[in-house]
Scaffold this active site. Sequence first.
Site, PDB file in Angstrom:
ATOM      1  N   LYS A 125       0.638  -1.281  -0.047  1.00 29.93           N
ATOM      2  CA  LYS A 125      -0.077  -0.359  -0.328  1.00 29.93           C
ATOM      3  C   LYS A 125       1.008   1.247  -0.222  1.00 29.93           C
ATOM      4  CE  LYS A 125      -1.489   3.241   2.952  1.00 29.93           C
ATOM      5  NZ  LYS A 125      -1.452   3.316   2.681  1.00 29.93           N
ATOM      6  N   GLY A 147       8.112   5.036   8.094  1.00 35.64           N
ATOM      7  CA  GLY A 147       7.452   5.978   7.756  1.00 35.64           C
ATOM      8  C   GLY A 147       7.326   6.792   9.589  1.00 35.64           C
ATOM      9  N   SER A 148       6.371   7.616   9.921  1.00 36.80           N
ATOM     10  CA  SER A 148       6.526   8.264  11.878  1.00 36.80           C
ATOM     11  C   SER A 148       6.824   7.025  12.081  1.00 36.80           C
ATOM     12  CB  SER A 148       5.894   9.736  12.010  1.00 36.80           C
ATOM     13  OG  SER A 148       4.164   8.910  11.819  1.00 36.80           O
ATOM     14  N   GLY A 200       4.215   3.952  13.229  1.00 32.73           N
ATOM     15  CA  GLY A 200       4.868   3.189  13.654  1.00 32.73           C
ATOM     16  C   GLY A 200       4.384   2.442  14.628  1.00 32.73           C
ATOM     17  N   GLU A 215      10.732   0.903  10.477  1.00 32.82           N
ATOM     18  CA  GLU A 215      11.810   2.153   9.880  1.00 32.82           C
ATOM     19  C   GLU A 215      11.290   3.053   9.537  1.00 32.82           C
ATOM     20  OE1 GLU A 215      14.104   3.763   8.658  1.00 32.82           O
ATOM     21  OE2 GLU A 215      14.054   3.645   6.778  1.00 32.82           O
ATOM     22  N   GLU A 241      12.430  15.524  14.527  1.00 33.17           N
ATOM     23  CA  GLU A 241      12.702  15.298  13.238  1.00 33.17           C
ATOM     24  C   GLU A 241      12.142  16.581  11.953  1.00 33.17           C
ATOM     25  OE1 GLU A 241      11.050  11.720  11.509  1.00 33.17           O
ATOM     26  OE2 GLU A 241      12.799  11.526  10.258  1.00 33.17           O
TER      27      GLU A 241
END
Length: 474
Positions: A170, A221-222, A226, A243, A374
């Site tokens: 996706k 992703g973030s 996550g 990740e 971030e």
Amino acid sequence: MSEYGLVIDGKKVPTEKWLEVKNPATGEVVGECPVATKAQLDEAVTAAARAFRSWSRVPDEERVQAVQHIAGVIEANAGELATLLTREQGKPLKGMGSEFELGGCIAWTSATAALQLPVKVLDDSPRTRVELHRKPVGVVGSITPWNWPLMIAIWHVIPAIRSGNTVVIKPSPYTPLSTLRLVELISEVLPAGVINAVAGKDELGQAMTEHPDIQKIVFTGSCATGRKVMGSAAATLKRLTLELGGNDAGIVLPDVDPAAVAESIVGGAFINNGQTCAALKRLYVHDSIYDEMCDALAAVATRIPMGDGMDEGNLQGPIQNKMQYDKICSMVEEALEMGGKALCGGAPSGGTGYFYPLTIIRDVSEGCRLVDEEQFGPALPVIRYFDIDDAIERANRCENGLGGSIWSRDLAKAAELAGRLECGTAWVNIHGDIRPDVPFGGVKQSGFGVEFAQEGLEEYTSVQIVNIARGEGL
Ligand code: NDP
């Protein structure tokens, strides 16, 4: 009908709803993304589960050839894919942009084809033989982000397929089209159902992480998402590779010549406009060279041409989406209010598109969001330090732990300091050097599990022990 479709059981499947995908440089509609229903997700998972029964058992050599074939297909279609990627993601065609990303897709696919999962013999004595086998886990769900859509799709799906799993991917709703086209091309050279793609919004990601017939989720992703992935995967005890981005620190020691390293530091910070998990996001510079380093960075950053990525003269494009653009605007604004000075950039470019100039901010420190969080965009804070132990401590005082770097002429000392950074990869005199033959992953809140190389491939398998008693008289 949209020219793009879902890919389910080897067929391109239309949907009843679509969402518009816009070019972040111009605002023009690039295409319509099909929006999958929950029932279509179920169909994709069922197709993948059915295909798994045979794909997991084909001779390994056949899977090697299939993955090599995929590398060839990507190469043959790289031009079309790169153009589509630039139009929906914004990154330039040239430089470290779309053509570079397609090159990475081919390199990672070829390198993964060459990996092997041999049976390990743990005991081979007269009475017993014990073998360790690596078996595919089943259906892998891949959820990918919008910053490096095709490269990250390849990082997820190729090791999964190579090791005998089947996949439902996706893509991010911001950049789905290039992935749908990539999967359509890949599915033409694989048995039906080995790779499937669904797209859309409306909690499709959550439905995947909860799905009882998906055995593993690989998510990039973030950190916030996550954590949600991990929460919703718990009920079915899914395997996970997460990740989750980072807030990588670089530390420049006093023996460095600022002019000599400025280009590498700017490259490490602003690759893909800073929208890269392993980009350099905070730079600590020793007081004795602080002013010189700040000026050298600004001189390099100012020279880099930014604009519509389809114009081959540009080496940076826009920020990919409004959410990210607003985040950068507010983070820089706050840093300036707190006493930071912008040596270049510092305010949105204005006009059409989510353009924000490369920004170097000096005289900032911890306590502002640009340093503590971030930023994932084109603004680098440069922070002064006096004592190296203090700099290491401040670099580590962060919930993330993806990468970090030390910059020095004294390689032995730099390597020793790099080892003290709490992160998955510690670089010396470079930042963000990611390679298919070297495992990559984060610690702390940057996630767990690694991608790439042998260790990355093994993440798509579970261990089965075959224990043979060589008894007599059976
Ligand atoms: P997120 O990482 O928050 O991910 C959004 C994606 O996750 C969507 O595709 C969404 O799909 C899916 N998702 C949402 N909830 C769930 C869930 N419960 N289970 C499974 N999947 C879910 O990215 P954003 O685009 O919102 O970006 C936010 C921040 O993330 C950025 O500012 C940046 O800091 C960071 N980021 C890091 C990246 C990296 O490479 N590490 C890449 C991109 C962003 P759906 O809506 O279909 O459910």
